[in-house]
Each structure stands twice: as C-alpha cells, then as structure tokens.
Design an enzyme around this catalytic site. Structure first.
Site, mmCIF file in Angstrom:
data_model
loop_
_atom_site.group_PDB
_atom_site.id
_atom_site.type_symbol
_atom_site.label_atom_id
_atom_site.label_comp_id
_atom_site.label_asym_id
_atom_site.label_seq_id
_atom_site.Cartn_x
_atom_site.Cartn_y
_atom_site.Cartn_z
ATOM 1 N N GLU A 266 0.835 -1.207 0.000
ATOM 2 C CA GLU A 266 0.000 0.000 0.000
ATOM 3 C C GLU A 266 0.873 1.262 0.000
ATOM 4 O O GLU A 266 0.473 2.288 -0.543
ATOM 5 C CB GLU A 266 -0.964 0.002 1.191
ATOM 6 C CG GLU A 266 -1.927 -1.208 1.259
ATOM 7 C CD GLU A 266 -2.744 -1.464 -0.004
ATOM 8 O OE1 GLU A 266 -2.985 -0.500 -0.766
ATOM 9 O OE2 GLU A 266 -3.122 -2.624 -0.254
ATOM 10 N N HIS A 269 1.451 2.203 -3.502
ATOM 11 C CA HIS A 269 0.311 2.964 -4.040
ATOM 12 C C HIS A 269 0.352 4.410 -3.538
ATOM 13 O O HIS A 269 0.131 5.352 -4.294
ATOM 14 C CB HIS A 269 -1.013 2.349 -3.566
ATOM 15 C CG HIS A 269 -1.413 1.092 -4.267
ATOM 16 N ND1 HIS A 269 -1.547 1.006 -5.641
ATOM 17 C CD2 HIS A 269 -1.739 -0.140 -3.794
ATOM 18 C CE1 HIS A 269 -1.937 -0.228 -5.965
ATOM 19 N NE2 HIS A 269 -2.057 -0.940 -4.864
ATOM 20 N N GLU A 295 -0.886 -0.861 -9.732
ATOM 21 C CA GLU A 295 -0.404 -2.109 -9.138
ATOM 22 C C GLU A 295 1.077 -2.340 -9.449
ATOM 23 O O GLU A 295 1.761 -3.034 -8.704
ATOM 24 C CB GLU A 295 -1.258 -3.299 -9.586
ATOM 25 C CG GLU A 295 -2.690 -3.298 -9.043
ATOM 26 C CD GLU A 295 -2.788 -3.226 -7.510
ATOM 27 O OE1 GLU A 295 -1.851 -3.671 -6.824
ATOM 28 O OE2 GLU A 295 -3.799 -2.704 -7.006
HETATM 29 ZN ZN ZN Z 1 -2.767 -2.908 -4.747
#
Ligand code: ZN
Length: 501
Positions: A266, A269, A295
């Site tokens: 995360e 991201h 991703e």
């Molecule tokens: Zn992800």
C-alpha cells in the site's frame, strides 16, 4: 460563451466533481475502517444522494455543451486544459448513456453489497452474498454496453482498469506466464520443499506490528503529515488529494509478514498518489492513471524491493528488536527464504510471487464466464474450487477461504484482478529500466530510497493521468510492455532460491 467563460466552467465543474467524490470516498473509507457494523443503511442513502449530484456534473447537458464548445476551440487550449477536456469527455461518453436512476441505484447497491459481503465472509455464508453478486454482475453487463457496445462486454469492463486491454491480449499473456510458472513449480515440487518458514507462525503482538508499520512507512519515505494508516479487513489505499492519502492494513497476531507486506504494497500505491504533480490537483487528471500502472508501483515495492535479500537484510535488525524471542536463531537469509517460499495456497493476498499469478488466472477465467453468462452465481463456489484445483492443486475447505475471500466483486470491480498480474509484470520491466540509471540493490541495502522514489516520480508519478497508460509506459521504458522481463525475473529469482538449474 467566450473561451474564458468556458475555461472557468471547466475548472468549476472539475472541482465540484472532486468535492463530491471526496465526500463519497470519505464515507466509503469510514465504512470499512471505523464505522460500527450495522450502519450500512444510512450510508447507502447518503451515497445515493451524492451520486445523484455527481451524475449531471459528469454527464449532464451543460457539461455536454461545454465539451462541445471546447472541442471546437481545441487549438486554443494549452496541453493541460486540452487533456482535461479530453478526459472529461471520455467520462461523459461512458456515463451519459447510463440512465441516472440506474447510476444512483448502482451506487446504493455497492454500498449494501460491501456490508453484506463483509458479514458473509465472516460467517462463511455465500448464500447471503449471492443475490447481491447476481445484481452486480447484471449491472456490469449493462454498463459494459454503455461503455462501448461494440466491444465484448468483458473487454469493455477490463478497459475501465487498464485502457484498451482485451481478453485476447490477456489470454496470450497468461498462457505465456503459465508456461514459465508451471514448470518452475514442477521442479520445486520434485526437489521437495527446502524452505522452512515455520518460525513465521508464532505470536507477534499487534502493538509491535504497529511499530513495524510506522518504521516501514518512514523507511520508504512516506510523509506522515500527508498519509496515515488505518485498519480494515481487506487492505487498500485511498487518495483524497495528493496531500491526503490513506493506507490500510490488517494485523494477524499469528503472522507478522501478512501485514508487513500489505504495508509495503500500500505504501507503493501511496507514494504514487503523493507524487502526482500539483497541476493536476482537483481535476479529472489527478491520481494514478490506471490500475495496471498503480499495481506496478505497489508490486514494485512489495516484491522487487520488499522481497529482495538486500531489503530483508536492511530491516532485519529492526525485526530482531521488535520480535527478539520469535526470531531467536533465525538469520536474515532464513527470513529472506521464508518470505519467498513458494507453495500453492488458498489465499491470493498471502501467495508467493510465483503462485500469485495463478490466483489471478483463476479469477480471470471465472469473471469471463460470469460476464458471458456461462456460469450462474450459484455455480461460482464449485467453479472456484474446480479452477483452484486445476491451476494450483488446492481446494478451499469453505467459501470464506474460497470464492468469498476478496472484496473486489462486492465493490463492483469486475475486470480489476488482471491489473495485479499486469502490474507485477510492468514492475519487472520498470526495475530493468531503473537499473540502467541507478544501483538499485546498493541503494536498498543502504536504506536510501530517495533516489528510487525520485526516479519513479520523474518517470511515472508526477504525470498523474496526463499520459494514457501505454504511452506513459513507453516513455518510461523506451519500449512497449514485454512480459519476458517478468518471466526472466521469476526464473532467476526462484532458480537461485531453490537451486534449480
Ligand atoms: Zn494494490
């Protein structure tokens, strides 16, 4: 209308869209983090009303007129405004074919479905979730036609997550991947499992795991004044603006690796969102450009960096400090091998890098069938088990660890899963390209992530949605996407770990 008036309106409408989306996201975030359990009803009404305001902003007559005017004055627009108009037009075209009532009802359906899925998973009660899933599939089929009625419905849905992606491309990509992964798994099975990860299954107090999350976020260069971490059933990242990003994780007392890699994933991201250029704030160009590229950033941090030996050696002293008893007698090399142990398993988010894409293929095959109307909702648990057996050789003892494990379908995200596999493969090519500019392994070994983040910023993050994903990719790598980088990476890494050759 003068051009100045039109530009004012363009800015105004994008800011209003932003504000409504912000409110909707805040409600969604609250729902899956701190809201009490039986509170879906009020949220559902609020979300429905918000989407009733959002609908005409994106697809109403006024926006249509504005976009027509801007199209007629295309040559007078600067590149930023031209791209904003183009992106808003794309959203307008997709949405205005969908009746407003349907749009509002769908947003309410998703809100309810997420709450139902959450409880269904907890109680292993697929039958409770099935009617919601059935309505979501029906709605997605209709939406596919609104997006592009000339495309096969599943292709139209895939395009929502990775522009222009098709089943034809994915069939080829997955079949190549299978040809690499299956023989590697075969060789590992023949050798017998040589990696011992039993020390990972002990008691790891949640307090210490929270400390680890803070340590990792700081190490990776996350600015905590602009990014916090919450707890949820199914970890995700949510961005409100480039200055307000939230990541989430789920702590498992019996396994610290699970949350550790969620936090690293995360964080990948979050770094993307935090790095988007200021000029895209409050416009339709803000945020990451596609789920495939998104991703790629999370999987880059999770796998390329986070599961490298250099990274494990770097964080090992901290882990020893947090878990001295649990890691007594364990070496950094032992831990490196343990976090890369390859073994077919039931849960996608816990899967190793080698078997991970097989989990995606299972979902991809099922989604194709469910959208084509070739599998009913009632058949999905059995189909799930059949595909898991075929691809991974394992069978879920219940639906909780089977067809109910992921949150995506309850959130309406059908066609999303392939982005994880693509993202993993993109990440390998980004790594190959980055290594031409930077001594990546040495930087990781020293814990110096600044140069790595600056490189990602310069080549990917700062552009937000300005370039379409394929163009962004090509500008970064100097060539088109080629899955061979990923396959070479897997062969090399697992060949070394399991001494295959
Ligand atoms: Zn992800």
């Amino acid at each position: 209308m003068t051009l100045d008036e039109a530009l004012y309106q363009l800015k105004d409408v994008q800011q209003k869209i932003y504000a409504l989306q912000y409110a909707g996201s805040a409600i969604s975030l609250d729902a899956v983090t701190v809201a009490p359990r039986d509170t879906a009803e009020g949220r559902s009404l609020a979300q429905g009303i918000l989407s009733g305001y959002l609908y005409p902003l994106i697809s109403g007559e006024e926006t249509g007129k504005l976009l027509d005017f801007l199209a007629g004055h295309k040559d007078e627009l600067d590149p930023l405004r031209a791209r904003q108009a183009e992106e808003l037009k794309r959203q307008y075209d997709e949405l205005h074919r969908m009746p407003e009532q349907e749009y509002v009802e769908y947003s309410m359906l998703l809100n309810d479905a997420q709450a139902v899925w959450h409880r269904a998973k907890e109680e292993d009660d697929y039958a409770a979730f099935a009617p919601y899933l059935s309505r979501i599939i029906e709605a997605n089929r209709k939406q596919a036609a609104y997006i592009d009625e000339k495309k096969a419905p599943y292709d139209a849905l895939l395009g929502q997550y990775e522009r222009d992606l098709t089943m034809e491309q994915l069939d080829g990509f997955f079949s190549e991947l299978r040809q690499t992964i299956v023989p590697l798994l075969e060789k590992i099975r023949e050798k017998g499992q040589v990696v011992d990860d039993s020390f990972l299954r002990q008691d790891f107090p949640i307090e210490k795991q929270r400390e680890l999350s803070d340590y990792l976020m700081a190490l990776l260069g996350i600015d905590r004044a602009h990014c916090t971490i919450g707890e949820t059933e199914h970890p995700f990242t949510m961005n409100f603006t480039k200055n307000d990003v939230r990541i989430t994780t789920k702590y498992d007392r019996g396994n610290f690796i699970s949350s550790m890699y969620s936090v690293i994933h995360e964080s990948g991201h979050a770094l993307y969102e935090l790095g988007v250029g200021d000029e895209y704030q409050y416009t339709v160009l803000s945020g990451g450009v596609s789920m495939g590229i998104h991703e790629s950033q999370s999987r880059f941090f999770e796998n390329m960096l986070g599961r490298s030996e250099a990274f494990i050696r770097l964080i090992f002293p901290k882990l020893k400090e947090l878990f001295p008893k649990q890691l007594a007698g364990v070496s950094a090399r032992d831990l490196y091998l343990a976090v890369n142990k390859s073994e077919p398993s039931l849960i996608r988010t816990e899967a190793d890098e080698l078997t991970y894409c097989l989990h995606i293929m299972v979902r991809y095959e099922i989604e194709k069938k469910m959208i084509a109307g070739e599998a009913s909702v009632q058949e999905l648990p059995a189909l799930w088990n059949q595909k898991m057996k075929e691809y991974l050789g394992v069978e879920a003892p219940n639906d909780r660890e089977g067809v109910l494990q992921d949150s995506h379908w309850s959130g309406g995200a059908i066609g999303y899963f392939p982005s994880y596999a693509l993202g993993s493969a993109y990440a390998a090519q980004f790594m190959h390209r980055m290594e031409q500019d930077l001594p990546v392994n040495d930087l990781v070994a020293r814990g110096d992530f600044r140069k790595i983040n600056a490189w990602l910023d310069e080549h990917i993050h700062r552009y937000g949605c300005f370039y379409p994903p394929a163009e962004l990719f090509k500008r970064c790598c100097g060539e088109e996407f080629d899955p061979r980088y990923y396959m070479d990476y897997l062969k090399k890494k697992y060949g070394e770990i399991y001494r295959l050759s």
